[in-house]
Write an enzyme that holds these catalytic residues in place. Structure first.
Site, short mmCIF file in Angstrom:
data_model
loop_
_atom_site.label_atom_id
_atom_site.label_comp_id
_atom_site.label_asym_id
_atom_site.label_seq_id
_atom_site.Cartn_x
_atom_site.Cartn_y
_atom_site.Cartn_z
N ASP A 168 -30.62 49.25 11.77
CA ASP A 168 -30.39 48.16 10.82
C ASP A 168 -29.46 48.66 9.71
O ASP A 168 -29.61 49.77 9.20
CB ASP A 168 -31.72 47.69 10.22
CG ASP A 168 -31.60 46.34 9.54
OD1 ASP A 168 -32.18 45.36 10.04
OD2 ASP A 168 -30.90 46.25 8.50
N ILE A 169 -28.52 47.81 9.31
CA ILE A 169 -27.54 48.19 8.29
C ILE A 169 -28.18 48.33 6.91
O ILE A 169 -27.64 49.02 6.03
CB ILE A 169 -26.37 47.16 8.28
CG1 ILE A 169 -25.10 47.77 7.72
CG2 ILE A 169 -26.77 45.88 7.53
CD1 ILE A 169 -23.86 46.91 7.97
N ASN A 229 -38.89 37.78 13.08
CA ASN A 229 -38.91 36.70 12.11
C ASN A 229 -38.37 35.42 12.73
O ASN A 229 -37.48 35.48 13.59
CB ASN A 229 -38.05 37.07 10.90
CG ASN A 229 -38.57 38.30 10.18
OD1 ASN A 229 -39.77 38.52 10.10
ND2 ASN A 229 -37.66 39.12 9.66
N VAL A 264 -30.37 36.34 10.86
CA VAL A 264 -29.42 36.38 11.98
C VAL A 264 -30.06 35.62 13.14
O VAL A 264 -31.16 35.97 13.60
CB VAL A 264 -29.08 37.83 12.39
CG1 VAL A 264 -28.12 37.82 13.58
CG2 VAL A 264 -28.47 38.60 11.22
N HIS A 271 -34.42 39.14 17.58
CA HIS A 271 -34.42 40.60 17.49
C HIS A 271 -35.79 41.07 17.04
O HIS A 271 -36.42 40.47 16.18
CB HIS A 271 -33.35 41.10 16.52
CG HIS A 271 -33.33 40.39 15.21
ND1 HIS A 271 -32.74 39.15 15.06
CD2 HIS A 271 -33.83 40.72 14.00
CE1 HIS A 271 -32.87 38.75 13.81
NE2 HIS A 271 -33.55 39.69 13.13
N HIS A 276 -37.58 43.82 14.93
CA HIS A 276 -37.43 44.92 13.98
C HIS A 276 -38.43 46.00 14.42
O HIS A 276 -39.60 45.69 14.65
CB HIS A 276 -37.82 44.47 12.56
CG HIS A 276 -36.91 43.45 11.96
ND1 HIS A 276 -35.91 43.79 11.06
CD2 HIS A 276 -36.86 42.11 12.10
CE1 HIS A 276 -35.29 42.69 10.68
NE2 HIS A 276 -35.83 41.65 11.28
P1 5GP Z 1 -33.67 38.97 10.08
O1 5GP Z 1 -33.57 38.78 8.58
O2 5GP Z 1 -32.85 37.93 10.81
O3 5GP Z 1 -35.06 39.09 10.60
O4 5GP Z 1 -33.01 40.38 10.36
C1 5GP Z 1 -31.64 40.57 10.45
C2 5GP Z 1 -31.37 42.02 10.20
O5 5GP Z 1 -30.06 42.31 10.61
C3 5GP Z 1 -31.48 42.43 8.73
O6 5GP Z 1 -32.50 43.41 8.57
C4 5GP Z 1 -30.09 42.95 8.40
O7 5GP Z 1 -30.12 44.06 7.55
C5 5GP Z 1 -29.52 43.27 9.77
N1 5GP Z 1 -28.08 43.14 9.85
C6 5GP Z 1 -27.32 42.09 9.41
N2 5GP Z 1 -26.03 42.29 9.68
C7 5GP Z 1 -25.96 43.50 10.31
C8 5GP Z 1 -24.86 44.25 10.83
O8 5GP Z 1 -23.70 43.87 10.78
N3 5GP Z 1 -25.17 45.44 11.42
C9 5GP Z 1 -26.44 45.91 11.50
N4 5GP Z 1 -26.63 47.08 12.07
N5 5GP Z 1 -27.50 45.23 11.02
C10 5GP Z 1 -27.26 44.03 10.43
#
Ligand code: 5GP
Length: 124
Positions: free
Chosen positions: A31-32, A88, A97, A101, A103
């Site tokens: 994760d970024i 989520n 996103v 996915h 986590h």
């Molecule tokens: P969500 O909030 O949808 O459950 O998780 C999305 C995750 O994707 C977040 O933890 C966010 O930090 C990660 N994320 C968003 N954009 C990028 C990216 O461009 N690269 C990587 N490696 N992670 C990303």
């Protein structure tokens, strides 16, 4: 809703990510914006926007994400100490996103419950 997200660009290598696992069905990468010492995202290569969009035919694919989590936990040495997998869904679930996915969080004792600073609302 379009299924094209930043994760499609990671799958196609249009943008970089630190990939830790790949097979025909799934990809896992760092994760970024990590929320724990280990914070990986495990995604299917097939774009599915949310948990609500998972079809009956996707059972095997979704189960596979957990198999990948188990493999990574063992390979990276934190299976015994423990870890958390979270998916989520939509706004209240904290999804940002729209490509499902898992986590995978590890490397410290994680707090529970996961919510903070929000008032409960009537559901059901
Ligand atoms: P969500 O909030 O949808 O459950 O998780 C999305 C995750 O994707 C977040 O933890 C966010 O930090 C990660 N994320 C968003 N954009 C990028 C990216 O461009 N690269 C990587 N490696 N992670 C990303």
């Amino acid at each position: 809703m379009s299924n094209t997200t930043i994760f499609d660009k990671i799958i196609s290598r249009e943008i970089d990510a630190e990939i830790v696992y790949e097979d025909d069905i799934a990809l896992a990468f760092k994760d970024i914006n990590p929320q724990a010492p280990v914070h990986l995202l495990i995604i299917p290569k097939k774009p599915i926007a949310t948990i609500n969009d998972i079809a009956e035919d996707d059972r095997e694919l979704v189960g596979h994400l957990f198999v990948v989590a188990r493999k990574i936990a063992r390979q990276h040495g934190f299976a015994k100490d423990g870890y958390r997998v979270v998916m989520n869904c939509n706004e209240d679930g904290g999804q940002s996103v729209y490509h499902i996915h898992l986590h995978l969080l590890a490397g410290q004792t994680l707090g529970w419950p996961p919510y903070a600073n929000s008032a409960p609302k009537q559901v059901g």
